[in-house]
Every structure is written in C-alpha cells, then in structure tokens.
Scaffold this active site. Structure first.
Site, PDB file in Angstrom:
ATOM      1  N   GLU A 183       0.736  -1.425   0.070  1.00 20.40           N
ATOM      2  CA  GLU A 183       0.003  -0.002   0.081  1.00 20.40           C
ATOM      3  C   GLU A 183       0.902   1.496   0.056  1.00 20.40           C
ATOM      4  OE1 GLU A 183      -2.767  -0.534   3.373  1.00 20.40           O
ATOM      5  OE2 GLU A 183      -4.061  -1.523   2.023  1.00 20.40           O
TER       6      GLU A 183
ATOM      7  N   GLU B  16      -5.237  -8.789  -0.350  1.00 26.31           N
ATOM      8  CA  GLU B  16      -5.947  -8.328   0.755  1.00 26.31           C
ATOM      9  C   GLU B  16      -7.404  -8.114   0.392  1.00 26.31           C
ATOM     10  OE1 GLU B  16      -4.419  -5.407   3.341  1.00 26.31           O
ATOM     11  OE2 GLU B  16      -2.274  -5.742   2.652  1.00 26.31           O
TER      12      GLU B  16
HETATM   13  C1  BGP Z   1      -4.143  -2.778   4.985  1.00 29.91           C
HETATM   14  C2  BGP Z   1      -2.954  -3.317   5.600  1.00 29.91           C
HETATM   15  C3  BGP Z   1      -2.855  -4.782   6.226  1.00 29.91           C
HETATM   16  C4  BGP Z   1      -4.106  -4.952   7.057  1.00 29.91           C
HETATM   17  C5  BGP Z   1      -5.397  -4.341   6.477  1.00 29.91           C
HETATM   18  C6  BGP Z   1      -6.503  -4.497   7.511  1.00 29.91           C
HETATM   19  O1  BGP Z   1      -3.801  -1.566   5.186  1.00 29.91           O
HETATM   20  O2  BGP Z   1      -2.024  -3.449   4.339  1.00 29.91           O
HETATM   21  O3  BGP Z   1      -1.617  -4.762   6.960  1.00 29.91           O
HETATM   22  O4  BGP Z   1      -4.129  -4.786   8.334  1.00 29.91           O
HETATM   23  O5  BGP Z   1      -4.990  -3.101   6.197  1.00 29.91           O
HETATM   24  O6  BGP Z   1      -6.561  -3.195   8.334  1.00 29.91           O
HETATM   25  P1  BGP Z   1      -6.737  -3.489   9.880  1.00 29.91           P
HETATM   26  O7  BGP Z   1      -5.822  -4.411  10.393  1.00 29.91           O
HETATM   27  O8  BGP Z   1      -6.329  -2.145  10.494  1.00 29.91           O
HETATM   28  O9  BGP Z   1      -8.046  -3.892   9.972  1.00 29.91           O
END
Ligand code: BGP
Length: 484
Positions: free
Chosen positions: A188, A382
């Site tokens: 990201e 993701e």
């Molecule tokens: C994205 C990241 C991940 C993951 C995801 C979910 O921004 O690349 O690392 O964590 O978000 O976010 P969160 O874990 O805050 O729910």
C-alpha cells in the site's frame, strides 16, 4: 471453470502483525513496535495506535515490554509457523502472502552484513511452505522498517535509505531465489500520505515547519526509485521472477450525479491511481506533477531517477480491497469509517463492526477499472472483514457473516474474470487472526482460524478452525465453483 486451473487461492499476513518475537534472534526494533493499544482507553482517546510523535517513539523505545505494544507479540507466528502452515495446507492454500521483517535481517537498517539468525527463520519458513506446495508471495516492506532509520534520518525522507533498502532486498533475492518467485515491493505504497510513520518512518514533528507534505512526497519518490531498482535486481538474480506493486484500492463513488460531486470523486480516484501509475507506466502523471507544482511541493530528483523508473516497471499489480468510499463536494455530510480513510456514508451499504462499508460490487468495479487502466495481470492480496467473533460453549465459531462477505465478493470476482479481467490469484487478508494494522487490536478478527488471545495479550494462543475454514477449503477444492 471461471478461474484458471493454476489460480493462486490463499491468504495473507504480515510479519509485524503475526510474528511477534520482536526482540528475539537479533531482530532490531521496527516502526511497528511503536504502535500501541490500551484497552482501558477508547481508540479516539488514544492516538498511540499509529504513533505519530517523537515523544511516543521515545516512550516506546524506553518500554521494553509488550504490554501496550501488541505488534511486539503478534500471534507468535515466529514459533507457531509450522502449525499454522499445516492449517493453511489443510484448507488447500496454493499461496501465502507474507512479509520479511527488514529489521530481522538488518536490525538498524545500516549494517553491511545481514543477521544470519533472521535469515534462517525465513529459510525455514519457505522450506516448510515448499513441503505443502504453497507459493510464497513476499512483501519486502510491510509497515515494519527499522526504527533506527526513522529516528536517525526521519525514515525515507533521507535518500540514503534507498541504498539500505536495495541492500536488504538484494540479500533476500540471493538467499531465497530457489523458493520465491513472486515479490511485492511496498505494501500500500499510497498509504504514505495517510500514515507516514507506519509506511515510511516519517515523524511529523521532525519535518521542517509546514514542510510535512513535501517531505512525504520526497520520501515517496525515494520509495519509487527503490522499488524500480529492486525490480531490476530481482529480475537479474531470479530469472522468471515476478515483481509487483501494491495499491490500496480506494474505489470512490460520487454521492450524487451533481457534476461537482463527480469531479471531486474523479480527482480522488486519479490520486489513488497515481501511485500505481508511476510503478506500472514508469513515469509521474502530468496531472500529478502540475498539482504538486500548484501546491508548491518540490521533489528533489537526482540525475537518472526518471530513467530508472521508466526502465524498471512492475510485472503485475496487486491490491487490497475492503470497502468502497463515497465523496461529495458538499461539506458536513455524515462520514463512514474506512481503512485509515473515511467517505460520505453510503446509504445502500451495510458496515462491519468497525464501520467499514461492505460492497462486493465495488470489488468487481475495482477489477474492471484496474485491468482496463493497466492491462497487467492482477492479484488481490488483501480482502476480508474484521469482526468480533464469538466462541460458543462447545468451542465452535459460527462466522457466517464472514462466509457471506467472501461469498458475495467471490461472485463479483468471477463476473469480472468472465468479462475478461486477467486475475491470477486471491489471498484473503488475515487468513489467521492477527493484530490489526490500524488499531493494534486482536479483537478485530479476519481469520478462518481463531487465535485465543485478547487485546491485552491474555490467552493460550490456541488455534481453532472457524466455520469459514471449512467453507473456504471447499471453495479452493472447487477452484471457486462451489460457493454455497
Ligand atoms: C491494510 C494493511 C494490512 C491490514 C489491512 C486491514 O491497510 O495492508 O496490514 O492490516 O489493512 O487493516 P486493519 O488490520 O487495520 O483492520
């Protein structure tokens, strides 16, 4: 059969959210070890979960416990990886996205020689994955750069960090060339503008007055150059290797058909594409350069930088997708939460316990947009929903809400592929419960596998299959045909 026979079904985790073992076998502190969470304070009252000041950083450095620093303990994947891989293999995973913790290999980022014990962990991890024919998809930078580079140089603002990252990546390519074909440079990369410390080690109070945004774009330029340099290096060291960029796909809709709403929405989407544009097309979009000039933002580019970008573009594009957003030219409208971004609340969409609006059609829209713009192979690295799972008295976990989320998103994925999108894989985020990136909570669970640990680190770390574990196993067995 919609999906290709070698479609990479699997899951994704990140070192800083899963491994734990933060001070074991020579690992140095990373920026993730500063992120904190306190269950006795509300998230709004406690900014510590995305540490953003020198004071918070120093406080974290002075505290060598993991009491308020959940990412220091993760889910102890460092010692449980064999058990976890066996569970992923039981689901039939073809791929697993992991990251290599930079500070496990170079504790301060500046050593000339790597930490052998750190390298050995990933030797063992990749060998174990090979036993199950699980393809590694490896992120080189996933919110876990050495903290020392942040404190000493304010992170990626300093150009020499390019050399440190290139040295780290080169060690990884040479060490793991027999195990890893698929690589991602920066997770990201667009998130540098949302949380510059997590993504690039930038501590705002170390930036000259009024120059924070300019320093963020300077750091981003260094990451673009570094990404291009390691793409070149990877291709030379690992014949047939595939290097991708990684974007948070923040698909945004206009709140109404009013032209002003459409214009502001278009600009939001173009800003989101900018980060992938540079890595796929190998050049800065003219609209972005003009916008930066209008804002008085100067990026110091060295001789040869633009050629490096142009000559070393990525082989594929990966992205995260959780929800869609809505934008309006009008102020004061009710906002909805999101992945470190917010949008105008969309009345047509339900939301998760954390307020992220659920939009399966948005995934199909995202796939069509990205494929049409870039004409490159795509992989979703993701996707998923964070939820408060309940363990029943008999130990079972009936996460039908999670099955429904995935079922609807997979339906849309299939339609996009049937319409011609070249999608070669899908890894759900947090295929096992891990620590949240944004809040450092354990209770925000994404996994098909439950981990017995609460927000304060209490628990046995026992792993339990949820109902969704068996559903996803069936989906993979049928290559996405059986979604019931
Ligand atoms: C994205 C990241 C991940 C993951 C995801 C979910 O921004 O690349 O690392 O964590 O978000 O976010 P969160 O874990 O805050 O729910």
């Amino acid at each position: 059969m919609t999906f290709s026979k070698d479609f990479l079904w699997g899951g994704a985790i990140a070192a800083n959210q899963a491994e734990g073992a933060w001070n074991v076998d020579g690992r140095g502190m990373s920026v993730a070890d500063v992120a904190s969470y306190r269950s006795d304070l509300s998230l709004d009252d406690y900014e510590g979960h995305l540490a953003i000041s020198s004071e918070l950083v120093q406080k974290a450095m002075d505290d060598q416990t993991d009491k308020y620093y959940p990412k220091r303990r993760g889910i102890d994947f460092y010692h449980h990886y064999k058990e976890d891989l066996a569970l992923f293999a039981e689901m039939g995973f073809k791929a697993l996205r992991v990251s290599i913790a930079w500070s496990r290999i170079f504790p301060t980022g500046e050593e000339q020689e790597p930490n052998e014990k750190g390298l050995q962990f990933y030797d063992n991890l990749f060998k174990e994955m090979k036993k199950y024919n699980i393809e590694p998809i490896v992120t080189l930078s996933h919110y876990e750069m050495p903290l020392a580079l942040s404190v000493k140089y304010n992170g990626w603002v300093e150009r020499k960090v390019i050399d440190d990252f290139v040295r780290f990546s080169n060690v990884c390519f040479n060490r793991y060339k027999d195990y890893v074909t698929y690589w991602l440079t920066f997770n990201e990369i667009d998130s540098i503008n949302r949380h510059p410390f997590t993504t690039a080690g930038i501590i705002p109070d170390k930036c000259p007055e009024g120059k924070e945004e300019e320093q963020v774009y300077q750091a981003l330029h260094h990451q673009f150059v570094a990404s291009a340099l390691v793409t070149k290096d990877c291709h030379e060291i690992i014949p047939g290797s595939q290097v991708g960029c990684m974007l948070t796909k923040l698909t945004t809709y206009p709140n109404t058909c009013k032209p002003e709403d459409v214009e502001i929405t278009l600009k939001k989407n173009l800003q989101n594409y900018f980060y992938a544009d540079v890595q796929v097309f190998g050049e800065y979009p003219r609209l972005t350069l003009k916008k930066l000039k209008r804002k008085g933002i100067h990026i110091q580019m060295e001789e040869g930088d633009l050629e490096i970008l142009k000559e070393n573009t990525v082989d594929y594009l990966s992205f995260s997708y959780y929800m869609s957003l809505t934008e309006s030219a009008k102020d004061g409208l009710e906002r909805a939460a999101g992945n470190t971004v917010t949008g105008v609340k969309n009345p047509y969409l339900p939301a998760t316990d954390w307020g992220w609006q659920i939009d399966p059609v948005g995934l199909k829209i995202s796939l069509l947009e990205l494929y049409d713009r870039y004409r490159k192979p795509l992989i979703i690295v993701e996707n998923g929903m964070g939820a408060k799972d309940v363990v029943e008295s008999d130990g079972s976990i009936h996460d039908d809400y999670r099955v429904n989320y995935f079922r609807e998103h997979f339906r849309q994925m299939k339609e996009a592929v049937e319409e011609g999108v070249e999608l070669f894989g899908y890894t759900s985020w947090g295929s096992i419960d891990i620590i949240s990136a944004g809040t450092s909570q354990m209770s925000k669970r994404y996994g098909f596998i439950y981990v017995d640990q609460d927000d304060d680190g209490n628990g046995t770390l026992e792993r339990t299959r949820k109902d969704s574990f068996y559903w996803y196993k069936k989906v993979i067995e049928s290559n996405g045909e059986d979604l019931d």
